[in-house]
Design a protein around this motif. Sequence first.
Motif, PDB file in Angstrom:
ATOM      1  N   VAL A   1       0.849  -1.186   0.000  1.00 10.67           N
ATOM      2  CA  VAL A   1       0.000   0.000   0.000  1.00 10.67           C
ATOM      3  C   VAL A   1       0.884   1.235   0.000  1.00 10.67           C
ATOM      4  O   VAL A   1       1.832   1.325   0.789  1.00 10.67           O
ATOM      5  CB  VAL A   1      -0.929   0.011   1.239  1.00 10.67           C
TER       6      VAL A   1
ATOM      7  N   SER B   1      -7.586   7.226   4.679  1.00 11.33           N
ATOM      8  CA  SER B   1      -8.821   6.798   4.020  1.00 11.33           C
ATOM      9  C   SER B   1      -8.454   6.126   2.700  1.00 11.33           C
ATOM     10  O   SER B   1      -7.374   6.356   2.150  1.00 11.33           O
ATOM     11  CB  SER B   1      -9.751   7.983   3.777  1.00 11.33           C
ATOM     12  N   SER B   2      -9.363   5.310   2.194  1.00  6.77           N
ATOM     13  CA  SER B   2      -9.073   4.555   0.976  1.00  6.77           C
ATOM     14  C   SER B   2      -8.867   5.466  -0.236  1.00  6.77           C
ATOM     15  O   SER B   2      -8.191   5.086  -1.190  1.00  6.77           O
ATOM     16  CB  SER B   2     -10.194   3.554   0.689  1.00  6.77           C
ATOM     17  N   SER B   3      -9.420   6.696  -0.204  1.00  2.93           N
ATOM     18  CA  SER B   3      -9.232   7.618  -1.331  1.00  2.93           C
ATOM     19  C   SER B   3      -7.804   8.154  -1.413  1.00  2.93           C
ATOM     20  O   SER B   3      -7.387   8.625  -2.458  1.00  2.93           O
ATOM     21  CB  SER B   3     -10.209   8.787  -1.222  1.00  2.93           C
ATOM     22  N   GLN B   4      -7.041   8.055  -0.328  1.00  2.42           N
ATOM     23  CA  GLN B   4      -5.651   8.526  -0.303  1.00  2.42           C
ATOM     24  C   GLN B   4      -4.649   7.413  -0.584  1.00  2.42           C
ATOM     25  O   GLN B   4      -3.451   7.663  -0.629  1.00  2.42           O
ATOM     26  CB  GLN B   4      -5.308   9.093   1.077  1.00  2.42           C
ATOM     27  N   LEU B   5      -5.116   6.181  -0.751  1.00  3.26           N
ATOM     28  CA  LEU B   5      -4.225   5.029  -0.832  1.00  3.26           C
ATOM     29  C   LEU B   5      -4.452   4.243  -2.112  1.00  3.26           C
ATOM     30  O   LEU B   5      -5.533   4.289  -2.696  1.00  3.26           O
ATOM     31  CB  LEU B   5      -4.468   4.105   0.369  1.00  3.26           C
ATOM     32  N   GLN B   6      -3.436   3.492  -2.506  1.00  2.04           N
ATOM     33  CA  GLN B   6      -3.578   2.553  -3.612  1.00  2.04           C
ATOM     34  C   GLN B   6      -2.664   1.365  -3.360  1.00  2.04           C
ATOM     35  O   GLN B   6      -1.646   1.482  -2.684  1.00  2.04           O
ATOM     36  CB  GLN B   6      -3.265   3.195  -4.954  1.00  2.04           C
ATOM     37  N   GLU B   7      -3.058   0.229  -3.905  1.00  2.00           N
ATOM     38  CA  GLU B   7      -2.236  -0.977  -3.814  1.00  2.00           C
ATOM     39  C   GLU B   7      -1.412  -1.087  -5.085  1.00  2.00           C
ATOM     40  O   GLU B   7      -1.944  -0.931  -6.180  1.00  2.00           O
ATOM     41  CB  GLU B   7      -3.105  -2.211  -3.643  1.00  2.00           C
TER      42      GLU B   7
ATOM     43  N   SER C   1      -2.371  -4.479   2.338  1.00  2.00           N
ATOM     44  CA  SER C   1      -3.713  -4.239   1.807  1.00  2.00           C
ATOM     45  C   SER C   1      -4.289  -2.958   2.424  1.00  2.00           C
ATOM     46  O   SER C   1      -3.943  -2.591   3.548  1.00  2.00           O
ATOM     47  CB  SER C   1      -4.642  -5.416   2.090  1.00  2.00           C
ATOM     48  N   ILE C   2      -5.166  -2.314   1.680  1.00  2.00           N
ATOM     49  CA  ILE C   2      -5.763  -1.057   2.152  1.00  2.00           C
ATOM     50  C   ILE C   2      -6.603  -1.297   3.392  1.00  2.00           C
ATOM     51  O   ILE C   2      -6.590  -0.491   4.323  1.00  2.00           O
ATOM     52  CB  ILE C   2      -6.586  -0.400   1.020  1.00  2.00           C
ATOM     53  N   SER C   3      -7.308  -2.425   3.453  1.00  2.00           N
ATOM     54  CA  SER C   3      -8.143  -2.715   4.620  1.00  2.00           C
ATOM     55  C   SER C   3      -7.316  -2.837   5.910  1.00  2.00           C
ATOM     56  O   SER C   3      -7.833  -2.616   6.997  1.00  2.00           O
ATOM     57  CB  SER C   3      -8.944  -3.994   4.393  1.00  2.00           C
TER      58      SER C   3
ATOM     59  N   GLU D   1      -6.712   1.232   6.650  1.00  2.00           N
ATOM     60  CA  GLU D   1      -7.785   2.216   6.542  1.00  2.00           C
ATOM     61  C   GLU D   1      -8.352   2.528   7.929  1.00  2.00           C
ATOM     62  O   GLU D   1      -8.611   1.641   8.732  1.00  2.00           O
ATOM     63  CB  GLU D   1      -8.891   1.689   5.631  1.00  2.00           C
TER      64      GLU D   1
END
Length: 159
Positions: A36, A49-55, A70-72, A75
């Motif tokens: 991530v 938050s998931s909008s600030q992250l990418q895998e 992983s994002i989960s 987050e």
Amino acid sequence: MMFCRAGHISGWVVAATIAVAGIALPVSADAGGYAVVPTTIIYPGDTLSSSQLQEVEVTNPNLAGDYAKSISQVEGMVSKRTLLPGRTISVSGLREAYTVTRGSSIRLVLSLGAMTISAAGTPLEDGTIGQVVRARNMDSGVIVSGTVLADGTVHVRAK
């Protein structure tokens, strides 16, 4: 003609063996998979938050450590340091969000058998679920210790 001790020769043999074995051994078992990374700068104290992250796929076989996979996994956690775009996120650089914050208004609860006593209080330190914090009873001024519950109340321990 030069002579040397047998101990020096065995040391060179051991060093050469280690060097050759090091070339044949794999560097990391974690090569491959996903990591991530942030897409924007995240500052200390910011909630992820998931909008600030990418895998992204891990292509560097030398990448090691406790990076998030992983994002989960990250987050909703709070950053303890500045996270830069494109860099892996170290799990040790994150913390859980505080359930109670110092100086806020909370409910203190003491349970003794079937009896439950409740009072207004204020925590003297930040705390997450399950953590023991000190809090001041607003009515009496007494400082007590208790465990932070998921709903933001503090369950006071009986002395």
